[in-house]
Scaffold this active site. Structure first.
Site, PDB file in Angstrom:
ATOM      1  N   LYS A   8      -1.729  -4.240 -49.337  1.00 34.11           N
ATOM      2  CA  LYS A   8      -0.847  -3.190 -48.939  1.00 34.11           C
ATOM      3  C   LYS A   8       0.258  -2.891 -50.209  1.00 34.11           C
ATOM      4  CE  LYS A   8       1.543  -1.047 -45.184  1.00 34.11           C
ATOM      5  NZ  LYS A   8       1.829  -0.904 -43.770  1.00 34.11           N
ATOM      6  N   ASP A 109       5.962   2.387 -33.190  1.00 37.21           N
ATOM      7  CA  ASP A 109       5.152   3.402 -34.057  1.00 37.21           C
ATOM      8  C   ASP A 109       3.816   3.550 -33.446  1.00 37.21           C
ATOM      9  OD1 ASP A 109       5.091   5.647 -35.454  1.00 37.21           O
ATOM     10  OD2 ASP A 109       4.798   4.599 -37.474  1.00 37.21           O
TER      11      ASP A 109
END
Length: 260
Positions: A8, A109
């Site tokens: 990532k 989230d």
């Protein structure tokens, strides 16, 4: 390890203001700290992290071969109640591990894009906005912890207590509400339980009483079992005091039923 990994890239833009860069770095560091320290089969961990340049950091994590819940819904539409309940059960097991730590972690989230699959198993990912409640968050006269990043998160998935401005206080029950929204979306995609026509900016601009009023209007646009509706109403209770914690939801008869 002789296994596939996902890399990532966390990249900063040269044009960002210093405050934005600092917030970005904080989010990246928080995600790495949490996912390196949390070992659980329902949570995507981080193997390693390193700098590529002054503006880019890479974190290395397990590759999840099933994509995200968001991709699954876009491709196949709403899921059956049985499949939705299975995914919800696995999400709650991951949340139970996060919330049960000495310093509980609030994901903050939860949404379909952050729920991944590997070999059919659910994995919670993306902890950049997560909150760590030092000492359980019970210091002082008020329960929970002060919300220092007001305005962050994905609006439409957050409960009313996140919209009280400077007075906002949060606890792990934020994730219970978000998980409830995810469960609703799985069943009735592309419908959402609340704020159906509002943009992220419009929700953020609402007054606290408007948010609370909106989250009291829960309707089901399709068929769902009576037990399932009762379960979702518990998870999506607007008042934090009336919303159960994760262990209570896992013990709900609806979660204990087999084959429905």
């Amino acid at each position: 390890r002789h296994e596939y990994t996902a890399c990532k890239l966390h990249r900063m833009s040269d044009g960002w203001a210093d405050a934005i860069k600092e917030a970005f770095v904080r989010h990246v560091e928080r995600e790495m700290e949490i996912t390196v320290g949390v070992r659980h089969h329902r949570i995507v961990d981080t193997y390693a992290a390193f700098e590529v340049s002054q503006s880019t950091v890479v974190s290395v994590m397990p590759y999840c071969n099933g994509g995200s819940l968001a991709e699954l819904l876009r491709k196949n539409g709403p899921l059956s109640e049985k499949d939705s309940k299975s995914i919800m059960l696995q999400m709650l097991c991951g949340l139970r591990h996060l919330h049960g730590r000495p310093d509980p972690i609030i994901h903050y989230d939860l949404k379909p894009a952050n729920i991944l699959f590997h070999d059919g198993e659910v994995k919670l990912s993306d902890f950049g906005l997560s909150k760590v409640m030092a000492g359980g968050g019970q210091r002082g006269s008020q329960p929970g912890m002060e919300l220092t990043s007001y305005g962050s998160g994905t609006h439409g998935y957050l409960p009313p207590e996140c919209y009280d401005g400077d007075a906002s206080r949060v606890c792990p029950k934020v994730d219970v509400f978000s998980a409830g929204v995810v469960h609703f979306v799985m069943l009735f995609y592309p419908h959402k339980p609340f704020f159906k026509a509002a943009t992220q900016q419009q929700i953020m601009a609402m007054k606290p009483h408007e948010v609370r009023h909106a989250t009291q209007q829960l309707e089901f646009p399709g068929k769902m079992s009576t037990e399932g509706q009762a379960f979702l109403r518990r998870a999506l209770a607007p008042r934090r005091e009336e919303r159960p914690e994760v262990p209570e939801l896992l013990a709900d008869p609806y979660m204990q039923q087999k084959g429905k």
